[in-house]
Design an enzyme around this catalytic site. Sequence first.
Site, PDB file in Angstrom:
ATOM      1  N   SER A  49      -3.062  -9.907  -0.964  1.00 58.36           N
ATOM      2  CA  SER A  49      -4.122  -9.134  -1.637  1.00 58.36           C
ATOM      3  C   SER A  49      -4.749  -8.032  -0.791  1.00 58.36           C
ATOM      4  O   SER A  49      -5.745  -7.453  -1.194  1.00 58.36           O
ATOM      5  CB  SER A  49      -5.238 -10.091  -2.060  1.00 58.36           C
ATOM      6  OG  SER A  49      -5.890 -10.614  -0.899  1.00 58.36           O
ATOM      7  N   ALA A 140       4.634  -8.669   0.717  1.00 59.08           N
ATOM      8  CA  ALA A 140       5.673  -7.812   1.289  1.00 59.08           C
ATOM      9  C   ALA A 140       5.715  -8.152   2.772  1.00 59.08           C
ATOM     10  O   ALA A 140       4.910  -7.662   3.545  1.00 59.08           O
ATOM     11  CB  ALA A 140       5.332  -6.350   1.088  1.00 59.08           C
ATOM     12  N   TYR A 235      18.509   0.070  -1.953  1.00 59.39           N
ATOM     13  CA  TYR A 235      17.506  -0.803  -2.553  1.00 59.39           C
ATOM     14  C   TYR A 235      18.125  -1.807  -3.527  1.00 59.39           C
ATOM     15  O   TYR A 235      18.459  -2.914  -3.150  1.00 59.39           O
ATOM     16  CB  TYR A 235      16.397   0.034  -3.230  1.00 59.39           C
ATOM     17  CG  TYR A 235      15.118  -0.762  -3.379  1.00 59.39           C
ATOM     18  CD1 TYR A 235      14.067  -0.596  -2.493  1.00 59.39           C
ATOM     19  CD2 TYR A 235      14.982  -1.720  -4.380  1.00 59.39           C
ATOM     20  CE1 TYR A 235      12.908  -1.352  -2.603  1.00 59.39           C
ATOM     21  CE2 TYR A 235      13.839  -2.479  -4.500  1.00 59.39           C
ATOM     22  CZ  TYR A 235      12.804  -2.299  -3.616  1.00 59.39           C
ATOM     23  OH  TYR A 235      11.672  -3.068  -3.728  1.00 59.39           O
TER      24      TYR A 235
END
Length: 400
Positions: A49, A140, A235
């Site tokens: 967060s 991440a 990706y």
Amino acid sequence: MIIKPKIRGFICTTTHPVGCEANVQEQITLTKAKGKIANGPKKVLVVGSSSGYGLSSRIAAAFGSDAATIGVFFEKPGTETKPGTAGWYNSAAFDKFAKAEGLYSKSINCDAFSHEAKQKVIELIKQDLGEIDMVVYSLASPVRKLPDSGELIRSALKPIGETYTATAVDTNKDCIIEATVEPATEQEIADTVTVMGGEDWELWIKALSEAGVLADNCKTVAYSYIGTELTWPIYWHGALGKAKMDLDRAAKALNEQLSATGGSANVAVLKSVVTQASSAIPVMPLYIAMVFKKMRQEGLHEGCMEQIYRMFSERLFRADGAKPETDSDNRIRLDDWELREDIQQHCRNLWPQVTTENLSELTDYREYKAEFIKLFGFGIEGIDYDADVNPYVEFDVIEL
């Protein structure tokens, strides 16, 4: 101390506490200006967060829906002589602004992959909230410590099968280069799935569910990016893509479980944005600089906050109470504007034309750099960067 930006590679090693607070304030102001989310969540857990989409999710929940929030992150506090991470200052600012409005805000600084983190969150929910109606999974991390064995697993930002060579931008020297990335080994692919796939998301929901702290209508969402053929080799078709495909697998399993009690689990596919995470991916900075310019010209540009507000208000928590539109894989798509054919065709045409000399003219590279430095609290209007600031910022945070 007086803090100036110091850039090393794709990270700024210094951060400005006052600038970071201004960033958070800006997102809160934007959220409030858009108005309340009619059927928004009321008790929300955000895992990851402290920056990027996770921070924006916490802001959308709290300031768009008056939700009580628990934020989980792994950041470093500042000391009297050394700045902390931007995520620390972002979280401190969020906590300050939320509490000022009488909103419940608890933060845990810990390894979100650990069993302890999950147990602490469950304890907090039982003690203060009873149950939660939304779980946002927005981690991440390049590394995951396996909770049982303690083994450290690292992810790899690499293509699969063959070496990838493409035009890219060296963000330190501001020049166009040819970037070459060697393909991932089978082990590196498997490790990337372990770190960035859906397993930990499933472990979070399992722990929360078994503890009885998920409300019947609980929604959970995890964030992904698919992109286009311009970035696919590194990706979606690379090791990272395999991990994101594993998120889809997890979403399917979790959705079956949660829908039994009126809840749901979805992957939300978001647009490319300037974050610490995206700046580390070869080719992404150049692609972002191109696509942003075109999207701005078309009036379609969104930052993290605009994207997430749109996801909350027009997808997950629609005013008419309808279920969100999804693609054939049950994913919520917010990359719809970025993937518009005219926008992508523009990027395809532009890519071979970009040189060091015309980089700033053909793309929004200058704006990319400005947004990047802003992530760390620098380059913000109205802030005196020659003023003495205290990098030691305390707030209501549980340290595990």
